[in-house]
Design an enzyme around this catalytic site. Sequence first.
Site, PDB file in Angstrom:
ATOM      1  N   SER A 142       0.855  -1.185   0.000  1.00  2.97           N
ATOM      2  CA  SER A 142       0.000   0.000   0.000  1.00  2.97           C
ATOM      3  C   SER A 142       0.890   1.235   0.000  1.00  2.97           C
ATOM      4  CB  SER A 142      -0.895   0.004   1.239  1.00  2.97           C
ATOM      5  OG  SER A 142      -1.491   1.273   1.447  1.00  2.97           O
ATOM      6  N   TYR A 155      -1.390  -1.161  10.516  1.00  2.00           N
ATOM      7  CA  TYR A 155      -1.555  -1.438   9.081  1.00  2.00           C
ATOM      8  C   TYR A 155      -0.363  -0.909   8.298  1.00  2.00           C
ATOM      9  CZ  TYR A 155      -3.462  -1.028   4.346  1.00  2.00           C
ATOM     10  OH  TYR A 155      -3.648  -1.089   2.986  1.00  2.00           O
TER      11      TYR A 155
END
Length: 276
Positions: A142, A155
């Site tokens: 990401s 995350y």
Amino acid sequence: MVSELSGRVAVVTGGAAGLGRGIAERFVRAGARVVVADVDREAGEATVAALGPNAVFRPADVADPDQVWGLVQFAADSVGGLDIMVNNAGVSGTMHANFLDDDFADFARVMAVNLLGVMVGTQQAARHMAAHGGGSIINVTSIGGVTAGRSVISYRASKAGVIHMSKSVAIDLAEHGVRVNCIAPGNIPTGLLAGAVAGEGADGRVAAVRAVMAVSRPLRREGTAADVAEAALYLASDRSAYVTGVVLPVDGGSTAGAPFKAEDLVKLAVAGEAAR
């Protein structure tokens, strides 16, 4: 180019929805046989039904190394091999207003799915590929793992770990003809953001985050799962035969920098002061 994956077998984890489904669809159109792996059996079976005879569903929770091993064995023994492994399955942590408020209740699950699952998927796929002439491993990270930012710290840490791990094993596996690359999506509507925001007013908070993403993105249009799928196709195909150890952002230019003009920054600064 439509058949450039003809005769190849691919596994896509988290393939029943979102980016994973988009990748699976694109690979099937390019001629591959695709194993769609997901924890959601109903969605997985619906996905392969829609994709046709070149797709098969295999339930798997990538947080369990034994299930990842079973997934690779299934592809090798029942589908005909394993040429492409897309470690896409991921979860988001709960979005807290501040790091000091984070209780780390979801840390273990985030790391188990987002990092351990990718590491084991990479290792198990590479073991097969090393013994069968090589292959391509694509790990979905990401832009949250590329650039720093507030919130969802677990995350972000997991996705940053995917990047460093992938670059490291790309060096290790190159002698076996196994390529390892990352795709770093950003600002693409999926259910992941909604999963990080819960409680009253969640829809409004999701919309607000999306609005911030939009003004921080140089390209004016929003990204799609199809954009990520095209990047995956490139990294899976012979067009990238000399590419390994890279991180390819698919983010509308967000990691390059925000497109704010000088007057925009002044307005933001004034608004920030007024809000204090």
